[in-house]
Design a protein around this motif. Sequence first.
Motif, short mmCIF file in Angstrom:
data_model
loop_
_atom_site.label_atom_id
_atom_site.label_comp_id
_atom_site.label_asym_id
_atom_site.label_seq_id
_atom_site.Cartn_x
_atom_site.Cartn_y
_atom_site.Cartn_z
N GLY A 59 69.19 6.24 1.41
CA GLY A 59 70.43 5.55 1.70
C GLY A 59 70.68 5.37 3.18
N GLY A 60 69.72 5.78 4.03
CA GLY A 60 69.84 5.59 5.47
C GLY A 60 70.79 6.55 6.15
N GLN A 61 71.12 7.68 5.49
CA GLN A 61 72.09 8.60 6.07
C GLN A 61 71.45 9.66 6.97
OE1 GLN A 61 75.12 10.00 3.19
NE2 GLN A 61 74.25 8.52 1.76
N ILE A 62 70.16 9.94 6.76
CA ILE A 62 69.48 10.92 7.60
C ILE A 62 68.09 10.39 7.98
CG2 ILE A 62 70.68 12.94 6.67
CD1 ILE A 62 68.25 13.49 4.91
N TYR A 63 67.62 10.83 9.14
CA TYR A 63 66.27 10.56 9.62
C TYR A 63 65.86 9.09 9.53
CZ TYR A 63 66.01 15.62 9.21
OH TYR A 63 66.26 16.95 9.33
N PRO A 64 66.59 8.18 10.18
CA PRO A 64 66.16 6.78 10.17
C PRO A 64 64.83 6.57 10.89
CG PRO A 64 67.95 7.13 11.75
CD PRO A 64 67.82 8.38 10.97
N GLU A 65 64.44 7.54 11.73
CA GLU A 65 63.18 7.40 12.46
C GLU A 65 61.96 7.68 11.59
OE1 GLU A 65 64.47 11.71 12.97
OE2 GLU A 65 65.40 9.72 12.82
N ILE A 66 62.16 8.23 10.39
CA ILE A 66 61.04 8.49 9.49
C ILE A 66 60.75 7.23 8.69
CG2 ILE A 66 60.26 9.83 7.49
CD1 ILE A 66 61.81 12.18 8.48
N SER A 67 59.51 6.80 8.74
CA SER A 67 59.14 5.57 8.05
C SER A 67 59.00 5.78 6.55
CB SER A 67 57.82 5.02 8.62
OG SER A 67 57.97 4.70 9.99
N LEU A 68 58.34 6.86 6.14
CA LEU A 68 58.12 7.11 4.72
C LEU A 68 58.37 8.58 4.40
CD1 LEU A 68 54.81 5.13 4.00
CD2 LEU A 68 57.13 4.48 3.32
N VAL A 69 59.15 8.83 3.37
CA VAL A 69 59.29 10.16 2.78
C VAL A 69 58.60 10.11 1.43
CG1 VAL A 69 60.90 11.83 1.80
CG2 VAL A 69 61.42 10.75 3.99
N ILE A 70 57.60 10.96 1.25
CA ILE A 70 56.79 10.92 0.02
C ILE A 70 56.97 12.23 -0.72
CG2 ILE A 70 54.49 10.56 -0.92
CD1 ILE A 70 53.73 9.22 1.74
N PRO A 71 57.88 12.28 -1.72
CA PRO A 71 58.06 13.52 -2.50
C PRO A 71 56.98 13.65 -3.56
CG PRO A 71 59.63 11.86 -3.21
CD PRO A 71 58.84 11.23 -2.11
N ILE A 72 56.42 14.83 -3.65
CA ILE A 72 55.36 15.10 -4.63
C ILE A 72 55.71 16.39 -5.36
CG2 ILE A 72 52.91 15.58 -4.97
CD1 ILE A 72 52.37 14.12 -2.32
N ALA A 73 55.97 16.28 -6.65
CA ALA A 73 56.15 17.48 -7.47
C ALA A 73 54.76 18.03 -7.79
CB ALA A 73 56.91 17.15 -8.74
N CYS A 74 54.51 19.26 -7.43
CA CYS A 74 53.14 19.78 -7.51
C CYS A 74 52.58 19.77 -8.92
CB CYS A 74 53.09 21.19 -6.91
SG CYS A 74 53.44 21.21 -5.14
N TRP A 75 53.43 19.84 -9.93
CA TRP A 75 52.92 19.79 -11.30
C TRP A 75 52.26 18.45 -11.60
CZ3 TRP A 75 54.59 15.89 -14.35
CH2 TRP A 75 55.83 15.31 -14.07
N GLU A 76 52.65 17.40 -10.86
CA GLU A 76 52.08 16.08 -11.09
C GLU A 76 50.59 16.04 -10.81
OE1 GLU A 76 54.46 12.66 -9.71
OE2 GLU A 76 55.79 14.13 -8.79
N LEU A 77 50.11 16.97 -9.96
CA LEU A 77 48.70 16.96 -9.59
C LEU A 77 47.86 17.84 -10.51
CD1 LEU A 77 49.12 17.21 -5.71
CD2 LEU A 77 49.04 15.17 -7.15
N SER A 78 48.51 18.46 -11.53
CA SER A 78 47.78 19.40 -12.40
C SER A 78 46.73 18.70 -13.26
CB SER A 78 48.77 20.14 -13.30
OG SER A 78 49.69 20.88 -12.54
N SER A 79 46.94 17.41 -13.52
CA SER A 79 45.98 16.69 -14.37
C SER A 79 44.74 16.26 -13.61
CB SER A 79 46.66 15.47 -14.99
OG SER A 79 47.15 14.61 -13.97
N PHE A 80 44.71 16.49 -12.29
CA PHE A 80 43.57 16.07 -11.48
C PHE A 80 42.74 17.31 -11.10
CE2 PHE A 80 46.91 12.98 -10.70
CZ PHE A 80 46.25 11.78 -10.91
N ASP A 81 41.45 17.19 -11.25
CA ASP A 81 40.56 18.25 -10.77
C ASP A 81 40.25 18.06 -9.30
OD1 ASP A 81 40.40 19.56 -13.23
OD2 ASP A 81 38.81 18.20 -13.91
#
Length: 1145
Positions: free
Chosen positions: A225-247
């Motif tokens: 929403g542009g309320q914090i850290y406008p200088e950051i180009s990309l915030v990439i959230p990753i829930a670690c369980w999402e990577l469980s299907s990958f070896d």
Amino acid sequence: MERHSQIPWQDYCYMDLKSIAKQETSKKMEDPGWLQRHRMLLQRFLSTSILVNLVHYLRKADQINAQEVGLIQEVSSLKEKVHLLVEVLSASDPNGTAIQAYLQSSHPIEYNLISVHDSVVRQHKDVLLQRLREKKVNSSHQTVGTSCSLLLIECVSDLQQREHDLVQVSVNRGAGPLHGRGLGLDKLIAPLTRVSTAPRVTLTVGVAGSGKSRLVRRFVRLWSGGQIYPEISLVIPIACWELSSFDRLSVERLLRLFVPYENTDIILYNEACKVLLIFDGLEKFRQPLDFADAPPTSDPRREVPVSDLITNIIRGNLLPGAALWLLSRPGVGAKVPAGLVDRATEVPSLSRAQIQDYIYHCNTNILDVYTLPLDNSTSRTPSQSDSNTHISEDVSSQVWAYLNSQKPLLILCSVPTVCHIVITTLSRLLKVSDADTTSLPRTLTEVYAHYCWPHLSTADTTGGAVRKPLSTLGRLAFYNLLRRRYTFSDTELRIYGVDAPSQVGTLGYRVLHRKQSWSSDAVAWQFTHTSVQEYLGALFYYVSSRRGMFDLFSESSVSWPRIGFHSHYRAALQKTNQSDSAAQGNLDLFMRFLSGLLSATTSTLLGSALGVGREEQVTQRTAATTLLQNTVTASGGDAVSMRSVAMVTCLAELQQGEWLRSVEEDLISCSLRGKLKGGVCAVLAYLLQVSEACTEETQLSNCLDSTSLKRLLPQLLYCSKLRMENNVFKEDAMELLGSLLSAKECHIQTLGLADNSISSKGVKPLSRALLVNRTLTVLDLRGNNIGAKGAKTLCEALKINQFLVSVNLQSNHIEDEGARALADVLQSNRKLTMLNLHKNSIGPDGVKRIAEALIKNQTLQDLNMSSNQLGDVGIVVLAQALKVNHILHTLSLQSSSVSDRGIKALSLALQSNRALSSLNLRENSIGVAGANDIAKALKVNTCLKELDLTANLLHDEGVTAIAEAVKLNRSITSLHLQWNFMKAGAAKALSESLMSNSCIQLLDLQENALGDCGVISLASALKTNSSLNVLCLQGVSAGKAGAVALADALVVNENLHTLDLRGNSIGMEGAKAFSSSLKINRSLRSLNLQENSLGMDGAIFIATALRGNHQLTYINLQGNGIGESGAKVVSDAIRAGAPECVVDI
């Protein structure tokens, strides 16, 4: 509109040329041009060298003139230079044709970045906001709202690394870290000072259910929403369980999964762009992170095991320019090497105020869905439920009161999700079942039984409703608990026969929570809280152990045979205490639940549903109790371990509390001396966490020796107020205390070591600990024997320690040499506010050095120099200091051999001092001349509130002078004049002062021969005085007449709440007079008529008065010749008429 301005368009439509012209003009005005649209990006991504060359190019192309070049060069910052350049060109070339041409030809990378940056970022933010909306819709569980701030900490503590999450909470009493400093999300990855840099790796730890994922969602929402850290180009959230299907994964493939947009690479691999990767839930990786053996790699295209990939990203071998925010439970978070973590934070626990607020605002629409199963064809979420009611205020009050009576449950409620489980369960029981608090769950096991099966409290329980889900959900919970897996895919649920999503009203619907992926439509499932998984796992183990013939800790049937519940329970106990399981207390809560299932209350609740008969329950309970008690008793070693405390917790959950109650009674009565052996230390360690007796302070006086202290040492770390007085600690015990205070995890804030015979040698380890300790604020060493040598050792530490605010060295024989050392401390220490040097053989030389230090000191507020050989010489130098020092608030000079000479100097100082509010001059040799000097000071002093002149030589003349000053003084609220050879004349003078003074609240005239005349004078003042609350007239020779006058005054007085008339002779007539006044007076709270010759009749008069409408809460009628039988009659009469009134008779 005129006809000529229209052009026919078919038969029904006209095109308005003027309107078109206006629209085109409007569009031009709305379109600011390429330059203005990309101004912020040009400021971010143009370097100084590029700007210099660009300005040179534009000047050469005659796009800007020399004057404009000069203006640009004069501006200091790069951003301002770019801004000025854009403004200059906006008028002549708003589309920035020249700049675009130059950047395309000379700096294509920067040009591409500026051109595509905003479109990629906007697309990414839109996707994230859509994911957040989906997560909100799919969330079917209401939890306690968490704070948007974190606590900045130094590192993960040893306790957090070793113990189960809820054990950590119990040990810390739900308080969290002592030194945590608040840090909002807007400061999370920002520099904290002007000279510091932003952290690359930020670690946030929090127990399961503390709200880490909610913080991530909050952060993503604010950034998108542009309320914090406008200088950051990309915030990439990753829930670690999402990577469980990958070896195996590569960095490129990982990023494509979460930012699969065109031109993303331009941003990701450009050093000028800031990128934040959020790894939420490190503990949910199927393969643990191995920072010791993971092979390094810096190739973004190389596919490696997921754990190795994350390890190399954290190390900085991959994506070195990206910032990382790692969120994890403490045990796993601690495995990230401290050298790689630039900033460590912790999710704060809920305060008592937040818990109470949640109770009073808890929405219970979910409760109705849980309690009333809907038709299978109906599929609606709790948010769609027709019921949307709040807990009634009456129920909320009952829940809050009940939780305050159940400290173990209240402590665990500091974890938001556990708080939700406990409060909704208790509220449901009170709301649906109309139960009272006496039938509410008292153990965690009972709470979770009602949480999982709400109908237990409202209807007969069928065995199938409880046993059937255990073969699926229970098995899933138990065997994945052993593997430390807490998130499951749809496939894994099907393997265990669990339906997902579960039907509304079923156990699966209540306890399984859906997790939505950030990168795709994939979902995963987890239990509402890890404790729910542990509870269902324990219940599965219990049911299976009754018929199981093999070791249940092996999922396959190939194992050593085990027959009977007793054998399986012992196996669970051994497994819990094995080093691999005990490393982080992985099975502690499981074992607690397993034991709790055997308690009489839980057996009654679940026994019939599980098909367990009463006799079998008793047998199981007896066997488990014996095993646990033997384990606790046999827990030897030098120190009580957390495993031993966990076993005691199991006993408490089993509701086998005789042993615990016995130790608690000894703790409360200070009767533990000689009993701290065997398992008693483990029981005591448990009580230190949960006993109400230890809520305010932990009292371990007169019971410890070096052996028991050594055993309890690890548990004492987490006590905030610790009293260990009268234990006679030798040097070895003091070494142990020193190690205790030196520990990083020490929570002790107040330490009482009075009367322990501590010598100068014993104080050495304590002083060494103070050099590093950061928690201790109050240290009480009174009644020891540290001497001058020990005082000097302690002072060396106090020069460096900046946390202690109160030090009590009363009766330690420090003499002048020790006083000189303390004077040096006062000149440098900036934290000490209270120093007690009572009775230390300090003479004029020592007090002179302290007085000199007070001239410079700006922090000390309370100084006690009583019972030292100060004399008039010492008082004179202190008076000189008080003329300059305007910080000291309290000064005690009792029994300091002060005469009129010293008082003259002190009074002069009081005339100019602007801070001293309390002055104790008891038991000195102040005469009439000194009283006159004090009176002069009181006439002009405006800050002194408490003045104690007890046991001096003031006589009537001196008191009269002070009384005259009190007429003018408007600051004195407390005046002590007992034992001063006063008579009626002084009382009359004081009476006249009280008639005009409206500030004085306490007047103590004990043991002065005022007689009835003096008391009558004071009584007349009470009729008009509006400020006096406490009047002490013990032993003032008051008789019937004085009592009658006081009683008459009480009829009209509305302020006096304490009247002390001990040791007078008011007799029956005086009692009769008070009886009449008490029927009318509404202000008096405490009346002391001890030893006043009331007799039986006088006491009955008082008792009769108390049947009326009065406000008395305490009355003393002792020593009045009533006799034992009479005392009972009077006491019963008073209690019948005034049950709230405490009677001493």
